[in-house]
Design an enzyme around this catalytic site. Structure first.
Site, PDB file in Angstrom:
ATOM      1  N   GLY A  78       0.811  -1.223   0.000  1.00 10.11           N
ATOM      2  CA  GLY A  78       0.000   0.000   0.000  1.00 10.11           C
ATOM      3  C   GLY A  78       0.836   1.261   0.000  1.00 10.11           C
ATOM      4  O   GLY A  78       0.338   2.348   0.272  1.00 10.11           O
ATOM      5  N   ASP A 122      -1.742   6.750  -7.031  1.00 11.96           N
ATOM      6  CA  ASP A 122      -0.378   6.311  -6.700  1.00 11.96           C
ATOM      7  C   ASP A 122       0.633   7.002  -7.609  1.00 11.96           C
ATOM      8  O   ASP A 122       1.684   7.452  -7.167  1.00 11.96           O
ATOM      9  CB  ASP A 122      -0.238   4.791  -6.875  1.00 11.96           C
ATOM     10  CG  ASP A 122      -0.893   4.019  -5.742  1.00 11.96           C
ATOM     11  OD1 ASP A 122      -1.647   4.652  -4.978  1.00 11.96           O
ATOM     12  OD2 ASP A 122      -0.654   2.817  -5.638  1.00 11.96           O
TER      13      ASP A 122
HETATM   14  O1  PMV Z   1      -2.401  -0.433  -2.481  1.00  2.00           O
HETATM   15  P1  PMV Z   1      -1.970   0.804  -3.179  1.00  2.00           P
HETATM   16  O2  PMV Z   1      -0.874   1.567  -2.518  1.00  2.00           O
HETATM   17  O3  PMV Z   1      -1.665   0.574  -4.614  1.00  2.00           O
HETATM   18  O4  PMV Z   1      -3.216   1.826  -3.147  1.00  2.00           O
HETATM   19  C1  PMV Z   1      -4.402   1.492  -3.820  1.00  2.00           C
HETATM   20  C2  PMV Z   1      -5.423   2.572  -3.670  1.00  2.00           C
HETATM   21  C3  PMV Z   1      -6.805   2.173  -4.185  1.00  2.00           C
HETATM   22  O5  PMV Z   1      -7.656   3.298  -3.976  1.00  2.00           O
HETATM   23  C4  PMV Z   1      -7.368   1.009  -3.399  1.00  2.00           C
HETATM   24  C5  PMV Z   1      -6.787   1.799  -5.663  1.00  2.00           C
HETATM   25  C6  PMV Z   1      -6.535   2.966  -6.594  1.00  2.00           C
HETATM   26  O6  PMV Z   1      -6.190   2.701  -7.755  1.00  2.00           O
HETATM   27  O7  PMV Z   1      -6.704   4.132  -6.207  1.00  2.00           O
END
Ligand code: PMV
Length: 311
Positions: A97, A144
């Site tokens: 995350g 991201d």
């Molecule tokens: O798990 P990460 O750091 O790639 O964050 C994902 C965030 C979400 O909102 C769940 C997916 C997105 O594409 O925004």
């Protein structure tokens, strides 16, 4: 063309708005400087990757590195270049995350353009990174890419130009790694399925997450750390209701709150990955990280908020 090119990127933390951001709601994220990635590009007789996960011909890289393979092929195709060697060194834990896949794509794209000795606009950078992120995540919101490419906190909304704003609140953010790989691709898919099955409840949870994010932005701008903590707890309830949390995350969140956190929640895709907690002072933040480590957190970080002050 230079003999080698270099590019960097930070990890990122989503403070509020993961998952709802996929559905057009606002989210707050910021670059997380304690973790970063560097990529180096040099020309080579054949395409080669050197990273902590794999060293060898890019063609033989495991499926989990498909995003890198695809990105390199696209870049090489667009600029008709000879084969390259990509060397990646990263302190961003993968699939936790923290945006490691986006950060790697940012660093590679920057290194590639540096090697080509060409300017790279942020629009073009984000295009390449989002292209690679589609391979990693299926349906990424783009948060991201935006957060790892920049060096300021952002209020991000899918499809809109994001705004940067100062996180200038007297508080400390604790980040803890569960040690379990997050499952962003699966959780994003599972939430989409929930939407199909129960649009009303899922839609309400998303709207509430969006509202909590906007309230969090105001809490930050008005330096209301205890209120921000409450908003984080409320967001965690909704994320749990969306079934993207899990036992390990729930345990660490409870431990943080029992040890003086103003609030705590998961960050990123969930079902593993990292959790975050807010503390009013450094001493409490230390107490929380010690308690989290005792409960099995694999790594912890403390970041003072309010460091982003721009003239
Ligand atoms: O798990 P990460 O750091 O790639 O964050 C994902 C965030 C979400 O909102 C769940 C997916 C997105 O594409 O925004």
């Amino acid at each position: 063309m230079k003999s080698s090119g270099e590019g960097n990127a930070n990890g990122k933390i989503i403070l509020m708005g993961e998952h709802s951001v996929v559905y057009g709601k606002p989210a707050i994220a910021f670059p997380f400087q304690p973790t970063h990635v560097t990529a180096e590009i040099t020309d080579h007789a054949y395409e080669k990757l050197r990273s902590g996960y794999f060293v060898g011909p890019l063609a033989k890289a495991p499926k989990s590195l498909e995003n890198i393979k695809t990105l390199i092929h696209q870049l090489r195709h667009d600029f008709s270049t000879p084969p390259v060697q990509i060397t990646i060194s990263s302190t961003i834990p993968a699939e936790r995350g923290m945006g490691s896949s986006a950060a790697v794509a940012v660093a590679i794209t920057r290194a590639f353009f540096d090697w080509l000795n060409r300017p790279l606009s942020s629009k073009l950078l984000l295009n390449y990174v989002n292209y690679a992120e589609k391979i990693s995540h299926g349906n990424p919101s783009g948060i991201d890419a935006a957060a790892t490419a920049g060096d300021e906190p952002i209020l991000f909304q899918k499809g809109a130009t994001f705004e940067t704003f100062p996180i200038n609140i007297s508080a400390f953010l604790i980040v803890a790694d569960t040690g379990v790989k997050g499952k962003t691709r699966q959780t994003v898919k599972a939430v989409a399925k929930r939407f199909e099955q129960d649009a009303q409840t899922t839609g309400r949870l998303m709207n509430e997450l969006g509202d909590l994010t906007l309230k969090a932005k105001n809490a930050i701008l008005n330096n209301q750390a205890p209120y921000l903590g409450e908003l984080m707890n409320a967001a965690q309830k909704n994320l749990a209701a969306l079934q993207v949390s899990d036992q390990t995350l729930d345990n660490l969140i409870t431990v943080a709150n029992q040890n003086g956190a103003l609030g705590a929640k998961l960050t990123g895709g969930g079902k593993g990955g990292c959790m975050i907690a807010l503390a009013s002072d450094y001493k409490t933040a230390k107490k929380i990280t010690t308690a989290l480590t005792n409960q099995g957190a694999k790594a912890t970080w403390i970041q003072e908020l309010g460091v982003y002050q721009y003239a």
